[in-house]
Design a protein around this motif. Structure first.
Motif, PDB file in Angstrom:
ATOM      1  N   GLY A 322      38.865  32.620  53.339  1.00  0.00           N
ATOM      2  CA  GLY A 322      38.684  33.928  53.555  1.00  0.00           C
ATOM      3  C   GLY A 322      37.625  34.176  54.688  1.00  0.00           C
ATOM      4  N   HIS A 347      36.368  30.643  46.511  1.00  0.00           N
ATOM      5  CA  HIS A 347      35.747  31.939  46.264  1.00  0.00           C
ATOM      6  C   HIS A 347      36.220  33.417  46.159  1.00  0.00           C
ATOM      7  CE1 HIS A 347      32.201  29.119  46.657  1.00  0.00           C
ATOM      8  NE2 HIS A 347      32.454  28.851  47.917  1.00  0.00           N
ATOM      9  N   PRO A 348      36.329  33.800  45.028  1.00  0.00           N
ATOM     10  CA  PRO A 348      36.982  35.290  45.029  1.00  0.00           C
ATOM     11  C   PRO A 348      36.361  36.243  45.941  1.00  0.00           C
ATOM     12  CG  PRO A 348      36.778  34.271  42.772  1.00  0.00           C
ATOM     13  CD  PRO A 348      36.029  33.297  43.757  1.00  0.00           C
ATOM     14  N   SER A 349      35.018  36.177  46.170  1.00  0.00           N
ATOM     15  CA  SER A 349      34.293  36.819  46.954  1.00  0.00           C
ATOM     16  C   SER A 349      34.631  36.860  48.539  1.00  0.00           C
ATOM     17  CB  SER A 349      32.620  36.736  46.977  1.00  0.00           C
ATOM     18  OG  SER A 349      32.558  35.163  47.479  1.00  0.00           O
ATOM     19  N   ILE A 351      38.057  36.343  49.340  1.00  0.00           N
ATOM     20  CA  ILE A 351      39.148  36.966  49.448  1.00  0.00           C
ATOM     21  C   ILE A 351      38.841  38.422  49.771  1.00  0.00           C
ATOM     22  CG2 ILE A 351      41.286  37.452  48.411  1.00  0.00           C
ATOM     23  CD1 ILE A 351      41.008  34.425  46.961  1.00  0.00           C
ATOM     24  N   THR A 352      38.194  38.914  48.483  1.00  0.00           N
ATOM     25  CA  THR A 352      37.726  40.373  48.593  1.00  0.00           C
ATOM     26  C   THR A 352      37.127  40.796  49.802  1.00  0.00           C
ATOM     27  OG1 THR A 352      37.144  40.235  46.190  1.00  0.00           O
ATOM     28  CG2 THR A 352      36.305  42.213  47.254  1.00  0.00           C
ATOM     29  N   LYS A 353      36.174  40.040  50.575  1.00  0.00           N
ATOM     30  CA  LYS A 353      35.742  40.456  51.849  1.00  0.00           C
ATOM     31  C   LYS A 353      36.916  40.385  52.870  1.00  0.00           C
ATOM     32  CE  LYS A 353      31.932  38.543  52.695  1.00  0.00           C
ATOM     33  NZ  LYS A 353      30.973  37.150  53.538  1.00  0.00           N
ATOM     34  N   LEU A 355      40.041  41.206  52.420  1.00  0.00           N
ATOM     35  CA  LEU A 355      40.671  42.094  52.161  1.00  0.00           C
ATOM     36  C   LEU A 355      40.077  43.542  52.800  1.00  0.00           C
ATOM     37  CD1 LEU A 355      42.396  41.188  48.728  1.00  0.00           C
ATOM     38  CD2 LEU A 355      43.599  41.537  50.791  1.00  0.00           C
ATOM     39  N   HIS A 356      38.849  43.573  52.292  1.00  0.00           N
ATOM     40  CA  HIS A 356      37.977  44.725  52.656  1.00  0.00           C
ATOM     41  C   HIS A 356      37.914  44.864  54.154  1.00  0.00           C
ATOM     42  CE1 HIS A 356      34.825  47.895  52.444  1.00  0.00           C
ATOM     43  NE2 HIS A 356      34.309  47.322  53.216  1.00  0.00           N
ATOM     44  N   HIS A 359      41.168  46.170  55.599  1.00  0.00           N
ATOM     45  CA  HIS A 359      41.522  47.638  55.334  1.00  0.00           C
ATOM     46  C   HIS A 359      40.588  48.416  56.260  1.00  0.00           C
ATOM     47  CE1 HIS A 359      40.817  51.210  53.272  1.00  0.00           C
ATOM     48  NE2 HIS A 359      42.002  51.064  52.683  1.00  0.00           N
ATOM     49  N   SER A 384      48.013  39.166  50.342  1.00  0.00           N
ATOM     50  CA  SER A 384      47.582  38.761  48.949  1.00  0.00           C
ATOM     51  C   SER A 384      46.804  37.733  49.211  1.00  0.00           C
ATOM     52  CB  SER A 384      48.980  38.394  48.289  1.00  0.00           C
ATOM     53  OG  SER A 384      49.457  37.213  48.536  1.00  0.00           O
ATOM     54  N   GLU A 387      42.754  31.796  44.378  1.00  0.00           N
ATOM     55  CA  GLU A 387      41.897  30.627  44.460  1.00  0.00           C
ATOM     56  C   GLU A 387      42.672  29.296  44.846  1.00  0.00           C
ATOM     57  OE1 GLU A 387      38.622  30.794  41.631  1.00  0.00           O
ATOM     58  OE2 GLU A 387      39.399  33.011  41.046  1.00  0.00           O
TER      59      GLU A 387
END
Length: 710
Positions: A322, A347-349, A351-353, A355-356, A359, A384, A387
């Protein structure tokens, strides 16, 4: 229904039982409608042959997603100034004839409507366009170093006003159909399936339609007339246009001066005469020639790659990794290819980064009215993340964007082969590593290929595609096709570390860094190269590139290519101070925490680098140092066969490195300067700055050839 057709003509004329004539445009043996010099006589002949009882005329394309792409300027090469003048006079007479036809004329537009296509459409009384995303409008002549020659400048001033006409003509930008409708250039926007039906309504209800449009147009034209004749407003608009860098410094684009000169004329006839004289003066200029060569190369590359990549669409993408690069890849995929994307990151962060960031990029397009909120939401639903390898085992394309380490990339490849199907293509987003080395651990090496994106992915048009020795032709074709799906211009390059763009870019960036180490100011270095014609200065580009990424790449490149890629000692100062550039808003410049925009030089950079800004060099000396490093490396790339031909290298240098397009690209500039002068300057710089300036064998041989030829 009667029909007239000349096999050599791009126009077919048919007249139905209602006495409505339809002129169908279909340039033979070409994918797109590009008109040539003969179109004037051909179209004029058909208009003259229209029977007396004709009640209306429709101008429409037979091509799939293309109204008229533009004009083939090659058909004018070799013509004298008198011949050019005669041709433009004929075009003006044709446009006047279309305007004076004694019945309604409707341009039915689907797909690209550029240059002469838009000028012909504006000559019609009405314009109906499809609401399709492929329907776009532009007057891109300025990008070829010329001006419109079929009343386009005058049409636009009279229809959209001086301010909008200046922007449209000087930028050459493409506008969507809704923007054109808001500018009073399109009368109706309908689904493609309703185009012909809607056109006929303009004939059936022509009195009502004409009355309504006439009232609107008259009111609009009164407003425009006031603005055009207001001396203060005109002076302000022209002054602003002359000081704004639409394509770069205006001195480098003579066509922009000529466009402003045309629009300064107070009457329609004076604009026509100025337009004609400007076109003749510009067409045979060196500036127009190099810009046209670039445009032709771009079109040839696009056609060549479209032909080679003529395979089915990729339907599902998996991204491994990600963060910054993964987010950029996800964004261009959902935005342009509109297919599902699954991001895997340990790292989940990350993926969050991703997606953010996706967006944020889409939200920016919504704010610019390039997307609706609903469209943005649909695109976000396509992405989507997780991990583990849980979703998208049926992905037909996998792109890894993990750390720039061979072992890590090889491990990801092996894990992917276990999970994904035997036909899935694996693309490595690497900057410096050999694709052959990455593929050496693969069970299916024929499915492995390199994809080198440039940062920031959302803004860079080019993508390097790197096959290795055993990559299959099917994999290459699919990779090319997917790059086009993502909205990129693909460039096939040889599997050599650094490939092409980074090979010529990094020595240039490093030399700018050395200038900084030698006591030059950040803004002075950047401004010097911008005055040469670069859109972005090299130190600002280094911030965009990522100082941490550069530090990871250099050891491998230095191992292959030596001193031009040596790690500067003071680069460590910046990394120890956690300066990665734009990505963490700490670099040579400061960045707005909300908008991510570059604001000003970070003055603390001199303290961190332990240098004092003395500015001992002239701007020309800075330019010479940086450009010589780029020229030398570009010569090595040609010698090693990294690119297939210099024309593609010119295009890649403009799109990938932002080399000034008005200079024709890196190899055109090299030819203009001459190998003898370059070798002499490189040898002088060896004495001043060291072995990194040592001229390559190819340049030395070229200089010797020049000496013998003279």
């Amino acid at each position: 229904m009667t029909e007239q057709n000349n096999q050599l003509s791009p126009f077919t004329l048919s007249i139905d039982d209602q006495q409505i004539a339809c002129l169908l445009i279909n340039v033979q043996d070409k994918k797109r409608n590009t008109l040539s010099v003969d179109f004037v006589a051909q179209l004029d002949q058909l208009l003259t042959s229209l029977p007396a009882g004709t009640k209306g005329l429709i101008l429409q394309s037979a091509k799939e997603n293309n109204f008229i792409q533009g004009f083939d300027l090659n058909s004018l090469i070799g013509k004298s100034d008198l011949q050019l003048e005669a041709f433009i006079n004929q075009v003006h007479q044709l446009i006047e004839k279309i305007q004076n036809l004694p019945f309604p004329t409707v341009a039915v537009i689907h797909g690209a409507c550029y240059g002469i296509g838009l000028e012909l459409a504006l000559a019609c009384r009405y314009r109906i366009a499809s609401d399709d995303i492929t329907t776009q409008f532009a007057m891109p002549q300025v990008r070829s170093g010329i001006v419109p020659f079929a009343n386009g400048s005058s049409f636009l001033v009279e229809r959209v006003g001086l301010k909008n006409a200046l922007s449209f003509l000087l930028s050459g930008d493409k506008l969507d159909v809704h923007t054109m409708q808001s500018l009073n250039c399109v009368d109706a926007v309908v689904p493609r399936s309703l185009l012909t039906v809607t056109a006929y309504e303009y004939f059936a209800q022509k009195t009502l339609v004409a009355k309504t449009l006439s009232q609107t147009a008259q009111l609009w034209q009164k407003v425009q007339s006031h603005l055009h004749n207001n001396r203060v407003t005109r002076h302000f608009l022209f002054d602003a246009a002359e000081n704004k860098e639409w394509l770069g410094p205006i001195d480098n684009y003579p066509a922009m001066f000529k466009i402003i000169e045309i629009l300064k004329q107070p009457t329609h006839q004076e604009r026509l005469n100025t337009e004609k004289n400007a076109f003749i003066a510009l067409f045979n200029s060196d500036n127009s020639r190099v810009l046209r060569n670039l445009e032709q190369t771009k079109r040839a590359m696009r056609l060549q790659y479209e032909t080679r990549g003529n395979v089915r669409d990729v339907n599902k993408l998996a991204i491994i990794g990600g963060g910054f690069m993964g987010a950029g890849i996800a964004y261009i995929t959902v935005r342009n290819a509109k297919i599902p994307v699954r991001i895997k990151d340990i790292h989940p962060s990350g993926i969050t980064k991703a997606l953010h960031m996706t967006h944020s990029l889409l939200q920016r397009e919504v704010s610019k009215k390039l997307l609706s909120s609903g469209q943005m939401q649909q695109m976000m639903y396509l992405i989507s993340g997780g991990e583990r390898f849980l979703a998208a085992p049926d992905a037909d394309f996998v792109i890894e964007a993990v750390y720039e380490e061979l072992e890590v990339k090889q491990r990801v490849l092996k894990e992917s082969e276990v999970f994904y199907g035997k036909n899935t293509i694996f693309a490595s987003n690497t900057s410096t590593l050999s694709i052959s080395d990455i593929a050496s651990v693969a069970n299916r090496p024929e499915n492995v290929i390199g994809f080198h994106y440039f940062s920031p992915i959302s803004q860079r048009k080019m993508l390097e595609i790197i096959p290795h020795a055993t990559t299959s032709e099917k994999t290459i074709a699919t990779a090319i096709h997917f790059a086009i799906q993502q909205g990129k211009i693909p460039l096939l390059v040889a599997d050599k570390p650094g490939f092409f763009v980074n090979r010529i870019l990094i020595p240039y960036l490093l030399e700018a860094f050395y200038c900084l180490c030698d006591g030059e100011a950040v803004d002075f270095v950047d401004r010097a190269l911008q005055e040469f014609g670069f859109e972005v200065g090299p130190l600002a580009m280094l911030d965009d590139f990522g100082l941490d990424l550069l530090a990871k790449m250099l050891p491998n490149l230095e191992r292959y290519y030596g001193k031009p890629f040596a790690v500067p000692a003071k680069l460590g100062n910046l990394l120890r101070d956690d300066r990665k550039g734009r990505k963490n808003k700490r670099g040579f410049y400061l960045y707005n925490s909300q908008t991510d925009e570059r604001t000003m030089v970070d003055k603390s950079i001199y303290y961190v680098m332990e240098t004092i800004s003395e500015n001992n060099l002239e701007s020309e000396q800075i330019v010479r140092r940086c450009i010589l490093m780029m020229l030398n490396e570009a010569a090595r790339c040609l010698e090693e066969g990294v690119i297939s031909n210099p024309d593609e290298g010119n295009m890649a240098s403009v799109l990938g490195v932002f080399f000034p397009e008005f200079r024709g690209g890196i190899y055109a500039y090299m030819q203009h300067i001459g190998a003898t002068s370059i070798v002499k300057a490189l040898n002088e710089h060896v004495k001043l700055y060291g072995e990194r300036f040592q001229p390559c064998e190819w340049l030395i041989n070229k200089a010797e050839q020049e000496r013998l030829n003279h």
